[in-house]
Design an enzyme around this catalytic site. Structure first.
Site, PDB file in Angstrom:
ATOM      1  N   LEU A 499       6.544   4.661   2.472  1.00  0.00           N
ATOM      2  CA  LEU A 499       6.622   3.771   3.645  1.00  0.00           C
ATOM      3  C   LEU A 499       6.825   2.327   3.217  1.00  0.00           C
ATOM      4  CD1 LEU A 499       3.650   5.257   5.679  1.00  0.00           C
ATOM      5  CD2 LEU A 499       6.050   5.407   6.302  1.00  0.00           C
ATOM      6  N   GLY A 500       6.346   2.013   2.043  1.00  0.00           N
ATOM      7  CA  GLY A 500       6.473   0.630   1.592  1.00  0.00           C
ATOM      8  C   GLY A 500       5.809   0.477   0.251  1.00  0.00           C
ATOM      9  N   SER A 504      -0.438  -4.088  -4.250  1.00  0.00           N
ATOM     10  CA  SER A 504      -1.506  -3.230  -4.731  1.00  0.00           C
ATOM     11  C   SER A 504      -1.038  -1.806  -5.004  1.00  0.00           C
ATOM     12  CB  SER A 504      -2.647  -3.218  -3.724  1.00  0.00           C
ATOM     13  OG  SER A 504      -2.146  -2.935  -2.445  1.00  0.00           O
ATOM     14  N   GLY A 505       0.118  -1.443  -4.501  1.00  0.00           N
ATOM     15  CA  GLY A 505       0.601  -0.092  -4.758  1.00  0.00           C
ATOM     16  C   GLY A 505       1.515   0.399  -3.662  1.00  0.00           C
ATOM     17  N   VAL A 507       2.829   3.013  -0.606  1.00  0.00           N
ATOM     18  CA  VAL A 507       2.205   3.710   0.511  1.00  0.00           C
ATOM     19  C   VAL A 507       3.100   4.866   0.936  1.00  0.00           C
ATOM     20  CG1 VAL A 507       1.252   3.455   2.820  1.00  0.00           C
ATOM     21  CG2 VAL A 507       1.238   1.518   1.257  1.00  0.00           C
ATOM     22  N   LYS A 522      -2.281   5.310   0.387  1.00  0.00           N
ATOM     23  CA  LYS A 522      -1.933   4.225  -0.532  1.00  0.00           C
ATOM     24  C   LYS A 522      -2.407   4.585  -1.933  1.00  0.00           C
ATOM     25  CE  LYS A 522      -1.738  -0.451  -0.583  1.00  0.00           C
ATOM     26  NZ  LYS A 522      -1.645  -1.491   0.367  1.00  0.00           N
ATOM     27  N   ASP A 617      -4.829 -12.050   1.078  1.00  0.00           N
ATOM     28  CA  ASP A 617      -3.392 -11.775   1.095  1.00  0.00           C
ATOM     29  C   ASP A 617      -2.898 -11.509   2.517  1.00  0.00           C
ATOM     30  OD1 ASP A 617      -0.884 -11.554   0.028  1.00  0.00           O
ATOM     31  OD2 ASP A 617      -1.144  -9.538  -0.775  1.00  0.00           O
TER      32      ASP A 617
END
Ligand SMILES: *[C@@H]1O[C@H](CO)[C@@H](O)[C@H](O)[C@H]1NC(C)=O
Ligand SMILES: *[C@@H]1O[C@H](CO)[C@@H](O)[C@H](O)[C@H]1NC(C)=O
Ligand SMILES: *[C@@H]1O[C@H](CO)[C@@H](O)[C@H](O)[C@H]1NC(C)=O
Ligand SMILES: *[C@@H]1O[C@H](CO)[C@@H](O)[C@H](O)[C@H]1NC(C)=O
Ligand SMILES: *[C@@H]1O[C@H](CO)[C@@H](O)[C@H](O)[C@H]1NC(C)=O
Length: 778
Positions: A499-500, A504-505, A507, A522, A617
């Site tokens: 998805l994106g 941080s990682g 998804v 995630k 963030d």
């Protein structure tokens, strides 16, 4: 009246200027008191008052007290909020004419505290019979007196001047600052308030009603009268009823704001010699339950069988601490998700209470029928309770402040209570699940035995139980689930649909419960802490957050080196997509709602959840839209997980350029919630103008940086030059831009708190014109 008053005044002057024979009580330079060797105090000539060390528990209180029996009554204390001095301290009127408290420490240098601040030096001191401790200069003029710095008490002859305040003590035995204060206001009004309020008229619980008399002040006369007088000591108002008018020196008058919020006037009568008889002469408020905040939020005051005030929780709430009933109550259920108003009646019910009312600003008020009011509150996510009085319905948000029992028979109040299934009392939920699981197992076994048609392997039963137990309504979502890596791999079909990808990682999209529930998984990449215990602690803290503007964490996986988080799936993508990639920009009213939603989510993280969370963030990529276009913040609580102790370099890797507050680049600035306020300000401007903060292909160079350009347009009053897709009310537009610019001030102290931001967005607080964002640091 006039002559009676001049007599009174005469008496009063006589009383103050009563000469004290100096040799009796002069405290000469170089005198000192010690906690170790008697005497531990200096007495007044009458011996009624003492100044010095008073033993309490294992330490000593330093102050002035009524020394006669039956017990010591403190009238003044030094440094009331620092802990008591332990043994081995001295109080000294030094040779240089200063009053000094010295604490001796065995292995370090002595700690010295100057008690009285004054220019020059004192020549001698006196503990007067009035209870005043006075330092004099060489001309015998008073240069410092304890009467000028009252704590919770004024004595006969003492004034509470304009701007002066008395603060109650914390409890009957704890002399530190408590919860109430009496204020001699500049406008001439003498008012009682709880301390942690803004001292607005709504917060007051008693006043002398003498506003419009600027310059007057309070005095307790030597004859026990509390008067408000003007500068020339003419009486403006008699606060207490006329006293005894006895000018006997054997009576001491004392007015104290006590720990229960009541201002009481006492007389101490020493006619019997060393012991006094204490009498209560007057007090306000007369009814104890009228003291505001005597009971905390969501509770109301009532007198118990012993005629003592007690606090009872409003329906739908339980004591924060059952042993501290005055500390208020909190909801005994989770707010839950509040998406469909037609769902509300299946989750909540309304409890009706007679004769409970409250004084607070309603967020909604309209005339309607009683049934209409009931229904209106039940179906409104924000409504915690509604007050129904003579055809008028006033809705109140959580928490309910200042509730009280009223004599008004016609007043009715409605309180929203949760139906059984979403009660937070997790014990009940656990029992419910246990009972139902047991029933289910029994059913399985019976089915197995009777039918004999299917052969269940124990593994199959286990698998069924895990998924099926999810059917018991909301109970499933209240606790975080631990997933196995295999389970998540299967749910995401082998991490197929990405998805994106964020800092941080990545998804991935997935489904649970046989494809019935969409999830987002995630995969954390830069997890610094390998420790499972820390990871779980962080999960628990994120799992405790429940707010409609936060993406809900459903579970996690920590298996070997895998660290995955399972979130609810947000079907409408990110705010970044909505703002920057759409051909059609969202309507103005939708954008205003999104801005408010985000602000409320951040406010919750900062101030309303159990342990404050700094997001670090905030950016449009981290704001997701659900199927009803409610904006929800994601990725919160990860800052701690991804970087050790918020070390600067790593934190920079965490934040995103363009949204990062300028203090990140400075050395040794501690992380504060204001970094999120800054990022929010940038996002707010992006929402207003539907463009990125930084845009390269623009017609003029000054348009490159939105935050800078917006300020220029604002001061030039040219904001309407911009194409916003529709006609927007100029005032509303200016307001949004001003809020955004307040948030992006370089100086963190100038940025408002998220609470203020929400109030400004909701129109509860006015917005002033902000300074240039970099002016404070330039
Ligand atoms: C008190 O302090 C003094 C000075 O530091 C020291 O000499 C003395 O032993 C101390 N007494 C006690 C009881 O600690
Ligand atoms: C002084 O003694 C106390 C305990 O008596 C101790 O906690 C403290 O660390 C000591 N300070 C120094 C500077 O040695
Ligand atoms: C105080 O009040 C008296 C009587 O009302 C008045 O005569 C006097 O001028 C007042 N003094 C001041 C300073 O206002
Ligand atoms: C005040 O006290 C003095 C002597 O102590 C006495 O003469 C006078 O009558 C008293 N006045 C009143 C009003 O009691
Ligand atoms: C809600 O409360 C009323 C009484 O106040 C009760 O009659 C009604 O049955 C309750 N509804 C539900 C769904 O529990």
């Amino acid at each position: 009246m006039a002559s009676a008053y001049s007599a009174l005044l005469l008496v009063f002057f006589f009383w103050i200027y009563e000469p004290v024979s100096p040799q009796q009580s002069r405290i000469e330079l170089g005198s000192s008191l010690s906690t170790n060797i008697p005497p531990t105090s200096w007495r007044s000539p009458s011996r009624h008052f003492a100044f010095g060390f008073y033993r309490q528990g294992s330490g000593f209180i330093v102050g002035i007290w009524l020394a006669s029996k039956p017990d010591a009554t403190f009238t003044w204390t030094i440094n009331r909020d620092v802990p008591h001095v332990s043994s081995n301290a001295t109080l000294e009127l030094t040779k240089k004419g200063k009053l000094l408290l010295r604490r001796h420490r065995n292995n370090a240098t002595d700690e010295e505290i100057f008690i009285a601040n004054f220019k020059g030096s004192a020549s001698y001191a006196q503990m007067l019979d009035s209870g005043n401790f006075v330092l004099y200069n060489e001309h015998s003029e008073a240069i410092w007196e304890s009467f000028s710095f009252p704590t919770d008490t004024i004595l006969g002859g003492q004034n509470l001047y304009k701007g002066g305040e008395l603060f109650s003590r914390a409890s009957a035995i704890d002399l530190s600052t408590g919860r109430f204060h009496l204020k001699m206001q500049d406008d001439g009004n003498l008012v009682l308030y709880p301390v942690d309020t803004l001292d607005l008229p709504l917060d007051a619980y008693w006043s002398s009603d003498t506003y419009d008399n600027p310059g007057i002040h309070l005095i307790l006369t030597g004859t026990g009268d509390l008067l408000l007088v003007n500068q020339t000591l003419h009486e403006i108002e008699h606060v207490s009823p006329s006293g005894s008018e006895s000018n006997s020196t054997s009576i001491i008058y004392r007015a104290t704001l006590e720990y229960d919020g009541i201002f009481r006037l006492y007389s101490h009568n020493f006619d019997g010699g060393a012991e006094y008889i204490i009498s209560l002469m007057w007090h306000v408020p007369v009814i104890q339950c009228e003291v505001r905040r005597l009971c905390g939020f969501n509770s109301y005051c009532t007198m118990n069988d012993d005629d003592q005030p007690d606090c009872l929780c409003l329906p739908g709430t339980a004591y924060v601490d059952p042993n501290q009933r005055f500390h208020g109550c909190e909801r005994d259920y989770n707010e839950g998700s509040c998406k469909h108003t037609n769902e509300m009646s299946s989750l909540y019910n309304i409890t009706v209470m007679d004769q409970i009312a409250w004084d607070d600003n309603a967020y909604f008020q309209a005339s309607m029928s009683e049934e209409g009011c009931r229904k209106s509150c039940l179906e409104d996510c924000n409504c915690a309770g509604a007050l129904y009085e003579s055809g008028n319905c006033k809705k109140q948000k959580y928490p309910v402040k200042y509730a009280w029992k009223t004599e008004d028979q016609l007043s009715k109040s409605f309180f929203k209570v949760a139906l059984e299934i979403i009660q937070r009392t997790s014990k009940k939920a656990v029992v419910l699940i246990l009972v139902m699981s047991l029933a289910f197992i029994t059913w399985c076994l019976v089915a197995l035995a009777i039918s004999g048609l299917f052969i269940f392997k124990s593994r199959v039963i286990k698998g069924r139980m895990q998924t099926e137990s999810g059917n018991f309504g909301l109970a499933r979502e209240l606790t975080l689930r631990a997933f196995s890596y295999r389970e998540l791999k299967k749910a995401t079909k082998g991490f197929k649909e990405e998805l994106g990808k964020g800092s941080s990682g990545a998804v991935y999209k997935g489904t649970l419960y046989k494809g019935k529930k969409a999830i987002a998984v995630k995969r954390l990449e830069k997890v610094v802490s390998e420790s499972e215990r820390e990871f779980l602690a962080e999960m628990r803290s994120i799992g405790k957050t429940h707010h409609k503007n936060l993406v809900r964490l459903l579970g996690y996986c920590t298996e070997g080196s895998h660290r995955l988080l399972v979130y609810e799936y947000m079907s409408n993508g990110s705010l970044a997509n909505l703002l920057f990639r759409n051909e059609r920009i969202p309507d103005w009213s939708d954008r205003v709602k999104i801005a408010l939603d985000i602000a409320k989510g951040i406010l919750y993280l900062h101030e309303e959840c159990e342990a404050p969370i700094i997001h670090c963030d905030i950016k449009p990529q981290n704001i997701l839209m659900d199927n009803l276009w409610t904006a929800k913040i994601s990725d919160f609580g990860l800052a701690k997980l991804l970087v050790p102790d918020q070390t600067r370099t790593l934190t920079i890797a965490r934040g995103t350029p363009g949204y990062m507050a300028p203090e990140w680049t400075k050395i040794s600035t501690p992380t504060s919630v204001k970094v999120d306020v800054y990022s929010y300000g940038v996002v707010l401007l992006e929402i207003v103008f539907c463009r990125r903060n930084m845009k390269i292909n623009v017609s003029k160079p000054e348009e490159i940086l939105l935050s800078k350009w917006a300020y220029e347009l604002l001061v030039a009053r040219e904001l309407d030059r911009l194409d916003l897709g529709e006609d927007v009310d100029r005032q509303k537009l200016e307001k949004m831009v001003m809020i955004g610019i307040w948030c992006i001030q370089d100086e963190p102290g100038l940025r408002p708190s998220m609470k203020t931001v929400v109030m400004m967005l909701e129109g509860i607080t006015d917005v002033s014109v902000p300074p240039h964002p970099t002016s404070a640091s330039a």
